[in-house]
Design a protein around this motif. Structure first.
Motif, PDB file in Angstrom:
ATOM      1  N   UNK A  88      -8.491   1.049   1.024  1.00  0.00           N
ATOM      2  CA  UNK A  88      -7.819   0.809  -0.244  1.00  0.00           C
ATOM      3  C   UNK A  88      -7.359  -0.644  -0.288  1.00  0.00           C
ATOM      4  N   UNK A  89      -7.644  -1.381  -1.324  1.00  0.00           N
ATOM      5  CA  UNK A  89      -7.207  -2.774  -1.411  1.00  0.00           C
ATOM      6  C   UNK A  89      -5.704  -2.925  -1.605  1.00  0.00           C
ATOM      7  N   UNK A  90      -5.008  -1.815  -1.865  1.00  0.00           N
ATOM      8  CA  UNK A  90      -3.564  -1.896  -2.108  1.00  0.00           C
ATOM      9  C   UNK A  90      -2.786  -1.569  -0.834  1.00  0.00           C
ATOM     10  N   UNK A  91      -3.087  -0.343  -0.290  1.00  0.00           N
ATOM     11  CA  UNK A  91      -2.329   0.094   0.885  1.00  0.00           C
ATOM     12  C   UNK A  91      -3.171   0.103   2.152  1.00  0.00           C
ATOM     13  N   UNK A  92      -4.425  -0.247   2.073  1.00  0.00           N
ATOM     14  CA  UNK A  92      -5.344  -0.349   3.208  1.00  0.00           C
ATOM     15  C   UNK A  92      -5.584   0.982   3.904  1.00  0.00           C
ATOM     16  N   UNK A  93      -5.340   2.120   3.192  1.00  0.00           N
ATOM     17  CA  UNK A  93      -5.695   3.420   3.730  1.00  0.00           C
ATOM     18  C   UNK A  93      -7.191   3.652   3.551  1.00  0.00           C
ATOM     19  N   UNK A  94      -7.742   4.544   4.399  1.00  0.00           N
ATOM     20  CA  UNK A  94      -9.147   4.840   4.283  1.00  0.00           C
ATOM     21  C   UNK A  94      -9.403   5.633   2.997  1.00  0.00           C
ATOM     22  N   UNK A  95     -10.449   5.255   2.281  1.00  0.00           N
ATOM     23  CA  UNK A  95     -10.836   5.988   1.077  1.00  0.00           C
ATOM     24  C   UNK A  95     -11.453   7.324   1.465  1.00  0.00           C
ATOM     25  N   UNK A  96     -11.181   8.333   0.650  1.00  0.00           N
ATOM     26  CA  UNK A  96     -11.713   9.684   0.883  1.00  0.00           C
ATOM     27  C   UNK A  96     -12.771   9.979  -0.157  1.00  0.00           C
ATOM     28  N   UNK A  97     -13.747  10.836   0.236  1.00  0.00           N
ATOM     29  CA  UNK A  97     -14.867  11.187  -0.662  1.00  0.00           C
ATOM     30  C   UNK A  97     -14.448  12.290  -1.623  1.00  0.00           C
TER      31      UNK A  97
END
Length: 511
Positions: A88-97
């Motif tokens: 995520x460009x905001x919180x840098x969490x991994x994106x989920x499908x």
């Protein structure tokens, strides 16, 4: 794990002897270097152990995930949509499908066919007209499933109609084997002679009807009759016409009369008589000829008068119209005597012999009148299988008007002597239904039986030889069955529109 052990050994290996430093003056100068570096070494060792453990886990199949995912988003920021996995460009969490929506199967739509409400065996792929009766074909689905019919009993495939349809269709029910009705089970040999009422229409008596046409070509200068239904007495003026032919004959007649007075020979007298005969043939009366001879000059207009008393039925001209020789002007009918034309079956014709007196009840009249049978048609009228009987009725007061409905009562008339046919025991005891309750489909016959309050079933029956009022049912019905006697064709049409024209899914086919 080998790499982890080497790293740990290197970390705990004592460092080389540091160079000589100047003496420290703060509080740390009394602590050894192991005490100062131990917290940082512990944190570094824990991070290296966690990274080694994560590397040993099975990596997900990114290709399969990409194929199964519609897009990738952040659990904390759902506005983020990406086509490939990442952070995520905001919180840098991994994106989920996010899985794609499950595709819904489209319902199978049956192909449309067109059928006739009165002849369900007719099935066409395109709209048009019925080849049997000429009615417009109606659209219906081709062999719809029974489960798709909300107004059909799935257990018996019965037709269920609404209360409004039951009332508007005038559906009438008769229970077999109850009541002194034509549908009651009785023995044919014990049947009395049926009381017959023939339907008919009051018409004008053609023997008392006369058509008046123009004898000469000319212009209708004066029309004394302006509407139909007007009663005219004999000798009443009808119309006045101006004609060149009449003008010429009048001059010739006057000239011959004048010359006959001057010459002793009867030559001009014969000529005058011949001219007068021509004028008579053209509709000039004897009184008009005498008036012409007295006046001594031709009359520009010749008036025609009614030859009889009667009522104007038709009027074909207007005032000022030019007419040709033989053009119809009007029709007069003497309504002191009228005809009643009744329709009857050939089997009933022997009950109306010529000269027979019958009773006729005309609509709007309180009492029946007597009439005499004057004509019986020797042929059937078209495809109706009916013949025509003509009854002459006196109408001195003019109360019976052409076009009125009438009934010919045959209740009190004796039937022609005839022997009753020999019938089998099955026909003698068969249940009998009116012809209106039977639906014919080629060589197969059906009736509609009531199975519920607003529920009906089409039942195949086997019929015997019947009359114009009743038909015996040899198989397919039992005493106590409720049969539709009025409105059967409406139920047949509704059933055809709902379920198509096929017969393989009908109930009640086996007998």
């Amino acid at each position: 794990m080998a790499s982890t052990s080497l790293i740990a050994r290197d970390l705990f290996k004592p460092p080389p002897t540091p160079p000589t430093r100047p003496p420290m003056t703060n509080a740390l100068q009394d602590k050894p270097w192991q005490t100062r570096w131990r917290p940082w070494l512990t944190l570094l060792l824990a991070g290296l152990l966690l990274g080694a453990t994560a590397c040993q886990q099975t990596k997900p199949d990114l290709d399969q995930t990409a194929k199964a995912a519609a897009y990738y988003t952040c659990p904390m920021h759902p506005q983020i949509h990406a086509d490939a996995p990442g952070d995520c460009p905001i919180c840098h969490m991994h994106l989920v499908a996010v899985a794609p929506p499950v595709a819904q199967k489209k319902p199978v739509v049956a192909s449309a066919v067109y059928t006739c409400p009165m002849h369900p065996q007719v099935r066409e792929k395109q709209p048009g007209s019925c080849p049997i009766c000429g009615m417009d074909l109606v659209k219906t689905s081709a062999r719809p499933a029974i489960s798709q019919l909300p107004d059909t009993d799935l257990a018996t495939n019965d037709l269920i109609i609404t209360a409004q349809q039951l009332a508007l269709g005038n559906i009438q029910i008769q229970t077999m084997g109850t009541g002194p009705t034509p549908a009651t089970s009785i023995r044919q040999t014990d049947m009395p002679v049926p009381q017959t009422v023939l339907t008919g229409t009051v018409t004008a008596n053609a023997r008392r009807t006369e058509s008046i046409s123009s004898r000469v070509a000319g212009r209708v200068e004066k029309l004394y009759v302006r509407q139909t239904g007007q009663l005219l007495r004999r000798g009443a003026p009808l119309f006045s016409v101006y004609s060149e032919e009449l003008q010429t004959l009048q001059r010739e007649y006057l000239l011959a009369l004048a010359q006959d007075l001057l010459v002793a020979e009867p030559t001009y007298r014969h000529f005058a008589e011949a001219t007068a005969q021509k004028l008579r043939l053209l509709g000039v009366s004897g009184a008009q000829l005498r008036q012409l001879a007295q006046s001594g000059k031709p009359n520009p207009l010749v008036t025609y008068y009614s030859p009889r008393t009667g009522t104007v039925q038709t009027l074909a001209v207007v005032q000022g119209q030019y007419v040709a020789e033989g053009s119809p002007i009007l029709t007069l009918t003497d309504l002191s005597s009228v005809w009643v034309e009744a329709q009857l079956y050939p089997a009933e014709a022997n009950r109306l012999p010529l000269g027979q007196t019958v009773a006729v009840q005309v609509a709007g009249q309180a009492y029946p009148v007597r009439g005499k049978v004057v004509f019986r048609s020797p042929e059937l009228s078209g495809s109706s299988q009916l013949t025509l009987a003509r009854i002459e009725v006196a109408n001195p007061a003019g109360r019976l008007q052409p076009g009125a409905q009438a009934n010919v009562l045959l209740n009190n008339l004796p039937a022609a002597p005839a022997t009753r046919p020999t019938v089998s025991a099955a026909v003698e005891t068969a249940l009998r239904v009116p012809p209106a309750a039977i639906i014919h489909n080629g060589a197969v016959s059906y009736v509609w039986k009531q199975t519920g309050e607003r529920q009906f079933r089409r039942v195949r029956v086997r019929l015997g030889d019947g009359t114009s009022t009743t038909v015996p049912v040899l198989a397919g019905l039992q005493a106590g069955d409720a049969v539709v006697t009025t409105g059967a064709y409406l139920l047949e049409s509704e059933f055809t529109l709902r379920q198509g024209a096929g017969d393989d899914h009908m109930s009640g086919m086996a007998m």
